[in-house]
Motif scaffolding. Structure first.
Motif, PDB file in Angstrom:
ATOM      1  N   LYS A 222       0.828  -1.208   0.000  1.00 50.78           N
ATOM      2  CA  LYS A 222       0.000   0.000   0.000  1.00 50.78           C
ATOM      3  C   LYS A 222       0.862   1.259   0.000  1.00 50.78           C
ATOM      4  O   LYS A 222       0.580   2.228  -0.725  1.00 50.78           O
ATOM      5  CB  LYS A 222      -0.928  -0.002   1.219  1.00 50.78           C
ATOM      6  CG  LYS A 222      -1.920   1.156   1.237  1.00 50.78           C
ATOM      7  CD  LYS A 222      -2.774   1.143   2.491  1.00 50.78           C
ATOM      8  CE  LYS A 222      -3.814   0.049   2.448  1.00 50.78           C
ATOM      9  NZ  LYS A 222      -4.789   0.185   3.568  1.00 50.78           N
ATOM     10  N   VAL A 223       1.927   1.241   0.782  1.00 50.01           N
ATOM     11  CA  VAL A 223       2.789   2.415   0.895  1.00 50.01           C
ATOM     12  C   VAL A 223       3.440   2.760  -0.435  1.00 50.01           C
ATOM     13  O   VAL A 223       3.649   3.933  -0.770  1.00 50.01           O
ATOM     14  CB  VAL A 223       3.863   2.191   1.982  1.00 50.01           C
ATOM     15  CG1 VAL A 223       4.933   3.283   1.952  1.00 50.01           C
ATOM     16  CG2 VAL A 223       3.214   2.150   3.363  1.00 50.01           C
ATOM     17  N   ALA A 224       3.756   1.740  -1.237  1.00 49.25           N
ATOM     18  CA  ALA A 224       4.423   1.982  -2.521  1.00 49.25           C
ATOM     19  C   ALA A 224       3.609   2.883  -3.433  1.00 49.25           C
ATOM     20  O   ALA A 224       4.172   3.590  -4.276  1.00 49.25           O
ATOM     21  CB  ALA A 224       4.711   0.649  -3.217  1.00 49.25           C
ATOM     22  N   ASP A 225       2.281   2.877  -3.287  1.00 53.80           N
ATOM     23  CA  ASP A 225       1.430   3.738  -4.095  1.00 53.80           C
ATOM     24  C   ASP A 225       1.306   5.145  -3.520  1.00 53.80           C
ATOM     25  O   ASP A 225       0.710   6.014  -4.147  1.00 53.80           O
ATOM     26  CB  ASP A 225       0.025   3.135  -4.204  1.00 53.80           C
ATOM     27  CG  ASP A 225       0.005   1.862  -5.035  1.00 53.80           C
ATOM     28  OD1 ASP A 225       0.902   1.718  -5.885  1.00 53.80           O
ATOM     29  OD2 ASP A 225      -0.888   1.032  -4.826  1.00 53.80           O
ATOM     30  N   MET A 226       1.832   5.359  -2.313  1.00 56.32           N
ATOM     31  CA  MET A 226       1.629   6.624  -1.616  1.00 56.32           C
ATOM     32  C   MET A 226       2.911   7.417  -1.385  1.00 56.32           C
ATOM     33  O   MET A 226       2.893   8.640  -1.378  1.00 56.32           O
ATOM     34  CB  MET A 226       0.977   6.361  -0.248  1.00 56.32           C
ATOM     35  CG  MET A 226      -0.348   5.633  -0.319  1.00 56.32           C
ATOM     36  SD  MET A 226      -0.961   5.221   1.334  1.00 56.32           S
ATOM     37  CE  MET A 226      -2.538   4.452   0.921  1.00 56.32           C
ATOM     38  N   ILE A 227       4.018   6.721  -1.184  1.00 56.31           N
ATOM     39  CA  ILE A 227       5.274   7.398  -0.846  1.00 56.31           C
ATOM     40  C   ILE A 227       5.764   8.222  -2.026  1.00 56.31           C
ATOM     41  O   ILE A 227       5.618   7.821  -3.185  1.00 56.31           O
ATOM     42  CB  ILE A 227       6.331   6.359  -0.403  1.00 56.31           C
ATOM     43  CG1 ILE A 227       7.535   7.042   0.226  1.00 56.31           C
ATOM     44  CG2 ILE A 227       6.744   5.457  -1.562  1.00 56.31           C
ATOM     45  CD1 ILE A 227       8.490   6.053   0.910  1.00 56.31           C
ATOM     46  N   THR A 228       6.320   9.380  -1.744  1.00 58.59           N
ATOM     47  CA  THR A 228       6.781  10.267  -2.807  1.00 58.59           C
ATOM     48  C   THR A 228       8.209   9.923  -3.224  1.00 58.59           C
ATOM     49  O   THR A 228       8.972   9.350  -2.432  1.00 58.59           O
ATOM     50  CB  THR A 228       6.746  11.730  -2.348  1.00 58.59           C
ATOM     51  OG1 THR A 228       7.715  11.919  -1.300  1.00 58.59           O
ATOM     52  CG2 THR A 228       5.358  12.115  -1.843  1.00 58.59           C
ATOM     53  N   PRO A 229       8.595  10.261  -4.460  1.00 57.68           N
ATOM     54  CA  PRO A 229       9.985  10.023  -4.870  1.00 57.68           C
ATOM     55  C   PRO A 229      10.990  10.705  -3.955  1.00 57.68           C
ATOM     56  O   PRO A 229      12.072  10.168  -3.705  1.00 57.68           O
ATOM     57  CB  PRO A 229      10.028  10.608  -6.292  1.00 57.68           C
ATOM     58  CG  PRO A 229       8.628  10.516  -6.779  1.00 57.68           C
ATOM     59  CD  PRO A 229       7.759  10.748  -5.575  1.00 57.68           C
ATOM     60  N   GLY A 230      10.653  11.881  -3.429  1.00 56.96           N
ATOM     61  CA  GLY A 230      11.569  12.568  -2.520  1.00 56.96           C
ATOM     62  C   GLY A 230      11.792  11.800  -1.240  1.00 56.96           C
ATOM     63  O   GLY A 230      12.926  11.726  -0.741  1.00 56.96           O
ATOM     64  N   ASP A 231      10.730  11.209  -0.689  1.00 56.62           N
ATOM     65  CA  ASP A 231      10.872  10.419   0.531  1.00 56.62           C
ATOM     66  C   ASP A 231      11.682   9.152   0.277  1.00 56.62           C
ATOM     67  O   ASP A 231      12.470   8.722   1.123  1.00 56.62           O
ATOM     68  CB  ASP A 231       9.500  10.069   1.106  1.00 56.62           C
ATOM     69  CG  ASP A 231       8.872  11.226   1.867  1.00 56.62           C
ATOM     70  OD1 ASP A 231       9.589  12.190   2.173  1.00 56.62           O
ATOM     71  OD2 ASP A 231       7.655  11.164   2.150  1.00 56.62           O
ATOM     72  N   VAL A 232      11.479   8.535  -0.884  1.00 58.32           N
ATOM     73  CA  VAL A 232      12.273   7.353  -1.234  1.00 58.32           C
ATOM     74  C   VAL A 232      13.749   7.722  -1.310  1.00 58.32           C
ATOM     75  O   VAL A 232      14.615   7.013  -0.792  1.00 58.32           O
ATOM     76  CB  VAL A 232      11.807   6.752  -2.580  1.00 58.32           C
ATOM     77  CG1 VAL A 232      12.768   5.663  -3.045  1.00 58.32           C
ATOM     78  CG2 VAL A 232      10.404   6.179  -2.453  1.00 58.32           C
ATOM     79  N   ALA A 233      14.041   8.852  -1.949  1.00 53.19           N
ATOM     80  CA  ALA A 233      15.431   9.300  -2.067  1.00 53.19           C
ATOM     81  C   ALA A 233      16.038   9.574  -0.690  1.00 53.19           C
ATOM     82  O   ALA A 233      17.202   9.248  -0.438  1.00 53.19           O
ATOM     83  CB  ALA A 233      15.496  10.553  -2.936  1.00 53.19           C
ATOM     84  N   ASP A 234      15.244  10.160   0.224  1.00 52.43           N
ATOM     85  CA  ASP A 234      15.746  10.430   1.573  1.00 52.43           C
ATOM     86  C   ASP A 234      16.102   9.131   2.297  1.00 52.43           C
ATOM     87  O   ASP A 234      17.138   9.053   2.985  1.00 52.43           O
ATOM     88  CB  ASP A 234      14.696  11.201   2.381  1.00 52.43           C
ATOM     89  CG  ASP A 234      14.544  12.637   1.919  1.00 52.43           C
ATOM     90  OD1 ASP A 234      15.439  13.123   1.196  1.00 52.43           O
ATOM     91  OD2 ASP A 234      13.528  13.266   2.269  1.00 52.43           O
ATOM     92  N   LEU A 235      15.256   8.116   2.154  1.00 49.39           N
ATOM     93  CA  LEU A 235      15.547   6.818   2.780  1.00 49.39           C
ATOM     94  C   LEU A 235      16.808   6.207   2.185  1.00 49.39           C
ATOM     95  O   LEU A 235      17.633   5.619   2.902  1.00 49.39           O
ATOM     96  CB  LEU A 235      14.369   5.864   2.594  1.00 49.39           C
ATOM     97  CG  LEU A 235      13.088   6.192   3.361  1.00 49.39           C
ATOM     98  CD1 LEU A 235      11.984   5.198   2.983  1.00 49.39           C
ATOM     99  CD2 LEU A 235      13.315   6.170   4.869  1.00 49.39           C
ATOM    100  N   GLU A 236      16.970   6.343   0.882  1.00 46.68           N
ATOM    101  CA  GLU A 236      18.150   5.777   0.231  1.00 46.68           C
ATOM    102  C   GLU A 236      19.425   6.479   0.709  1.00 46.68           C
ATOM    103  O   GLU A 236      20.451   5.828   0.941  1.00 46.68           O
ATOM    104  CB  GLU A 236      18.031   5.904  -1.283  1.00 46.68           C
ATOM    105  CG  GLU A 236      19.159   5.199  -2.027  1.00 46.68           C
ATOM    106  CD  GLU A 236      19.027   5.324  -3.527  1.00 46.68           C
ATOM    107  OE1 GLU A 236      18.392   6.286  -3.986  1.00 46.68           O
ATOM    108  OE2 GLU A 236      19.560   4.451  -4.232  1.00 46.68           O
ATOM    109  N   VAL A 237      19.356   7.799   0.888  1.00 48.98           N
ATOM    110  CA  VAL A 237      20.529   8.563   1.324  1.00 48.98           C
ATOM    111  C   VAL A 237      20.974   8.122   2.720  1.00 48.98           C
ATOM    112  O   VAL A 237      22.169   7.870   2.960  1.00 48.98           O
ATOM    113  CB  VAL A 237      20.225  10.072   1.297  1.00 48.98           C
ATOM    114  CG1 VAL A 237      21.298  10.850   2.054  1.00 48.98           C
ATOM    115  CG2 VAL A 237      20.146  10.571  -0.136  1.00 48.98           C
ATOM    116  N   VAL A 238      20.025   8.020   3.664  1.00 49.29           N
ATOM    117  CA  VAL A 238      20.433   7.635   5.021  1.00 49.29           C
ATOM    118  C   VAL A 238      20.874   6.173   5.062  1.00 49.29           C
ATOM    119  O   VAL A 238      21.753   5.806   5.855  1.00 49.29           O
ATOM    120  CB  VAL A 238      19.318   7.900   6.053  1.00 49.29           C
ATOM    121  CG1 VAL A 238      19.101   9.393   6.221  1.00 49.29           C
ATOM    122  CG2 VAL A 238      18.017   7.190   5.702  1.00 49.29           C
TER     123      VAL A 238
END
Length: 232
Positions: free
Chosen positions: A112-128
């Motif tokens: 469900k989250v995959a349809d809601m999370i923004t590309p910016g939030d994904v990038a932030d998770l990848e950075v940390v």
């Protein structure tokens, strides 16, 4: 608790899906693993025999490790808060105010989250996640993945053409490319004439050609078309 099955390769078509569910679970699992190992180099080594702890200073935990822990926890909390705020009522319950609970929640609700999370939030998770991996002294993931794909490409070049069941050929293709894929998608591509298939007369009853699956993965990756990993 977390199981990593593929390699996260970044967001696909922004504005439609920031990431598919399989890749999101993988990213969350990699982040949880890397964060859990941040303090490993600074933990006291177990003694060969039981001894009373001796008074005195212990090796300090570097400031950049502590800062990374704080930034990681804050980033995960913000991502969860964004999802809950942008989609009120989508979830009956949110996670507890704890990074481990929040990562578990993201993993369990990835479809469900995959349809809601923004590309910016994904990038932030990848950075940390990358920052945690570096400070924990973990191997560079991009280099590991590239070495694995190069070795598999060399093996495939000299091996006979590979045919396998939809599940097996999916696993081989993901190992070769690092691109998330569902085994039902392999069957769908075969029905569309994109992947060759053959009947075996035994078990499995149908096999699919690996080279076709990899070619279709790479074609779709170049076009930023999702590969249906949610259907795995």
């Amino acid at each position: 608790m977390f199981e990593t099955t593929t390699t996260y390769r970044g967001p696909v078509t922004p504005g439609w899906h920031a990431v598919d569910a399989t890749a999101l679970r993988t990213l969350v699992a990699e982040l949880a693993d890397a964060r859990s190992q941040l303090r490993t180099p600074y933990r006291p080594k177990p003694e060969a025999r039981v001894m009373r702890p001796t008074p005195g200073p212990r090796a300090p935990i570097p400031a950049d490790v502590l800062d990374t822990e704080i930034d990681t926890d804050r980033t995960v909390a913000f991502v969860v808060a964004d999802i809950m705020a942008d989609h009120p009522g989508a979830f009956r319950y949110g996670p507890a105010d704890d990074v481990q609970a929040q990562l578990t929640w993201l993993s369990k609700n990835a479809a469900k989250v995959a349809d809601m999370i923004t590309p910016g939030d994904v990038a932030d998770l990848e950075v940390v996640a990358e920052r945690c991996r570096r400070l924990a002294g973990m191997p560079d993931k991009a280099l590991e993945d590239e070495a694995r794909r190069a070795q598999l490409a060399k093996t495939m070049a000299v091996a006979p053409e590979v045919w396998a069941s939809s599940v097996k050929v999916k696993d081989l293709a993901v190992a070769a490319t690092g691109i998330p894929l569902g085994h039902r998608t392999v069957v769908k591509w075969a029905k569309e004439g994109r992947v060759a298939q053959r009947e075996t007369g035994g078990w499995p009853t149908v096999e699919y050609r690996l080279t076709d699956v990899i070619a279709e993965q790479q074609r779709r990756a170049a076009e930023n078309t999702p590969t249906g990993a949610v259907a795995a």
